[in-house]
Design an enzyme around this catalytic site. Structure first.
Site, PDB file in Angstrom:
ATOM      1  N   HIS A 104       0.849  -1.448   0.010  1.00 26.44           N
ATOM      2  CA  HIS A 104      -0.127  -0.104   0.076  1.00 26.44           C
ATOM      3  C   HIS A 104       0.875   1.473  -0.022  1.00 26.44           C
ATOM      4  O   HIS A 104       0.612   2.158   0.720  1.00 26.44           O
ATOM      5  CB  HIS A 104      -1.031  -0.057   1.254  1.00 26.44           C
ATOM      6  CG  HIS A 104      -1.912  -0.810   1.175  1.00 26.44           C
ATOM      7  ND1 HIS A 104      -3.309  -0.692   0.411  1.00 26.44           N
ATOM      8  CD2 HIS A 104      -2.181  -2.199   1.747  1.00 26.44           C
ATOM      9  CE1 HIS A 104      -4.045  -1.829   0.498  1.00 26.44           C
ATOM     10  NE2 HIS A 104      -3.572  -2.631   1.371  1.00 26.44           N
ATOM     11  N   ASP A 166      -0.435  -5.328   5.659  1.00 29.17           N
ATOM     12  CA  ASP A 166      -1.549  -6.116   5.124  1.00 29.17           C
ATOM     13  C   ASP A 166      -1.367  -6.269   3.573  1.00 29.17           C
ATOM     14  O   ASP A 166      -0.474  -5.392   3.094  1.00 29.17           O
ATOM     15  CB  ASP A 166      -3.021  -5.622   5.185  1.00 29.17           C
ATOM     16  CG  ASP A 166      -3.144  -4.195   5.028  1.00 29.17           C
ATOM     17  OD1 ASP A 166      -2.190  -3.235   5.166  1.00 29.17           O
ATOM     18  OD2 ASP A 166      -4.275  -3.773   4.263  1.00 29.17           O
ATOM     19  N   GLU A 167      -1.993  -7.182   2.893  1.00 27.17           N
ATOM     20  CA  GLU A 167      -2.019  -7.369   1.494  1.00 27.17           C
ATOM     21  C   GLU A 167      -0.600  -6.929   0.641  1.00 27.17           C
ATOM     22  O   GLU A 167      -0.784  -6.359  -0.517  1.00 27.17           O
ATOM     23  CB  GLU A 167      -3.215  -6.310   0.803  1.00 27.17           C
ATOM     24  CG  GLU A 167      -4.451  -6.912   1.575  1.00 27.17           C
ATOM     25  CD  GLU A 167      -5.798  -5.977   1.085  1.00 27.17           C
ATOM     26  OE1 GLU A 167      -6.776  -6.462   0.609  1.00 27.17           O
ATOM     27  OE2 GLU A 167      -5.416  -4.748   1.065  1.00 27.17           O
ATOM     28  N   SER A 168       0.308  -7.597   1.245  1.00 28.25           N
ATOM     29  CA  SER A 168       1.442  -7.232   0.397  1.00 28.25           C
ATOM     30  C   SER A 168       2.011  -8.473  -0.721  1.00 28.25           C
ATOM     31  O   SER A 168       2.691  -9.542  -0.162  1.00 28.25           O
ATOM     32  CB  SER A 168       2.825  -7.268   1.525  1.00 28.25           C
ATOM     33  OG  SER A 168       2.702  -6.015   2.388  1.00 28.25           O
ATOM     34  N   HIS A 169       1.272  -8.399  -1.491  1.00 26.33           N
ATOM     35  CA  HIS A 169       1.265  -9.473  -2.661  1.00 26.33           C
ATOM     36  C   HIS A 169       2.587  -9.355  -3.379  1.00 26.33           C
ATOM     37  O   HIS A 169       2.623 -10.228  -4.239  1.00 26.33           O
ATOM     38  CB  HIS A 169      -0.014  -9.408  -3.275  1.00 26.33           C
ATOM     39  CG  HIS A 169      -1.326  -9.677  -2.419  1.00 26.33           C
ATOM     40  ND1 HIS A 169      -1.252 -10.586  -1.292  1.00 26.33           N
ATOM     41  CD2 HIS A 169      -2.288  -9.221  -2.543  1.00 26.33           C
ATOM     42  CE1 HIS A 169      -2.447 -10.351  -0.701  1.00 26.33           C
ATOM     43  NE2 HIS A 169      -3.099  -9.550  -1.417  1.00 26.33           N
TER      44      HIS A 169
END
Length: 360
Positions: A104, A166-169
């Site tokens: 993000h 979060d959401e560290s793809h």
């Protein structure tokens, strides 16, 4: 009656769409009226950077004006921040800043070329996709950035700093874990404790807080963290993500976690979210309002109310199962105060609200 949970919070996203001092003060007033005591401000994301940081003016100069869908952005200077914190403290509310790492981060990558391994700035981003941006340990300025930005967040907070996670793809697991541990260590060295989303549970230490949001993910690392003394903060998206639509046809919000109305926001038991952890490990409940579709004060309060009242009641007394009729009486009384202040709110069906809807 004492509250069940010590942490009764609301997370407000000012990064996707910016909301300034007056709007945040209004939200703080609403929180205080519901006996909520923690405001968590999401200050950075792919779409914008919202807090001035000494030594890093480009963050707000270049990524302060940007927002979702190309809408006007904005940011808080130090005087703005101090005003918000002072207002919050008068109301008995702590303010927790969030600087989301290592994902993000497109706003930071746009503002600071040295955070990109190539040395080339990323273009600004105004969409709502997630998971595509990341900080990299190979970037020239990453060490100084983490030290100075997270260190300053500690100065702003006075106690707790949320580091995201979060959401560290877009990063491999080993690099992800290394960077989160680095962020945790920086915050601890500055004398603060860490809050992080559930994906970062493995990196947290006793006394930190892991924030559970996605019930689709495995809770194994959350349970392991709780066993070693990490506290658990509950934000299940299907119950307390107040950016989710009331119903499919509602003009605001998203529905990736489903839709839920007031009764569904009330009738649940927080101790059933993460099975097999000690009740004493759960520090509290925090609602979240993400602002991909939120543009105005009207939109903001319409999505918060009345469901925030349900979250506050659960945070104070625990499970809402079997207590609906009593809650209806309470929330109906609260609604008269919202009407008196001409605050927009959603008249959930199935309740005999007093008077006509004065806000359209």
């Amino acid at each position: 009656m004492d509250p069940l949970f010590g942490w009764r919070g609301l997370s407000l996203d000012v990064a996707r769409s910016f909301f300034g001092v007056l709007d945040v003060e209004l939200v703080l007033d609403l929180m205080a009226s519901l006996k909520l005591n923690v405001m968590h401000l999401h200050l950075s994301d792919d779409q914008g950077w919202r807090i001035e940081v000494p030594g890093w003016p480009q963050l707000t100069e270049l990524s302060g004006p940007t927002a979702v869908d190309g809408n006007p952005g904005g940011h808080f200077g130090r005087a703005d921040w101090d005003r918000l914190v002072a207002h919050a403290h008068r109301l008995g509310i702590a303010v927790v800043p969030e600087i989301d790492v290592p994902g993000h981060v497109n706003a930071a990558l746009h503002a600071v070329p040295g955070l990109n391994p190539t040395g080339v700035a990323a273009p600004p981003y105004g969409g709502i996709d997630v998971g595509f941006s990341t900080l990299s340990p190979a970037a020239a300025e990453i060490g100084r950035f983490l030290q100075e930005v997270l260190g300053y967040a500690c100065e702003l907070s006075g106690g707790w700093v949320h580091i995201g996670g979060d959401e560290s793809h877009a990063i491999g697991h080993d690099d992800y874990l290394s960077m989160v541990k680095q962020a945790v260590a920086i915050v601890h060295r500055r004398g603060c404790r860490v809050v992080a989303w559930q994906e970062a549970a493995e990196a947290l230490e006793p006394g930190d807080i892991v924030q559970v949001w996605d019930e689709r993910l495995d809770f194994g690392q959350v349970r392991a963290a709780a066993e070693r003394g990490v506290r658990v903060l509950l934000s299940p998206a299907t119950r307390v993500y107040l950016d989710q639509k009331y119903h499919e046809a509602f003009p605001l919000g998203l529905s990736w976690a489903g839709t839920f109305d007031l009764r569904e926001a009330f009738e649940w038991d927080p101790f059933e979210i993460v099975a097999d952890i000690e009740r004493d490990s759960v520090i509290g409940i925090e609602a979240c309002l993400w602002t991909e579709t939120i543009r105005s004060t009207h939109d903001l309060t319409m999505m918060l109310l009345p469901r925030l009242a349900a979250v506050a009641e659960i945070a104070w007394r625990g499970s809402g199962v079997g207590r609906w009729d009593s809650f209806v009486n309470d929330v109906t009384a609260l609604s008269r105060g919202w009407d008196a202040r001409r605050i927009a709110w959603y008249r959930s069906p199935g309740i005999d609200w007093a008077g006509p809807d004065p806000i359209r």
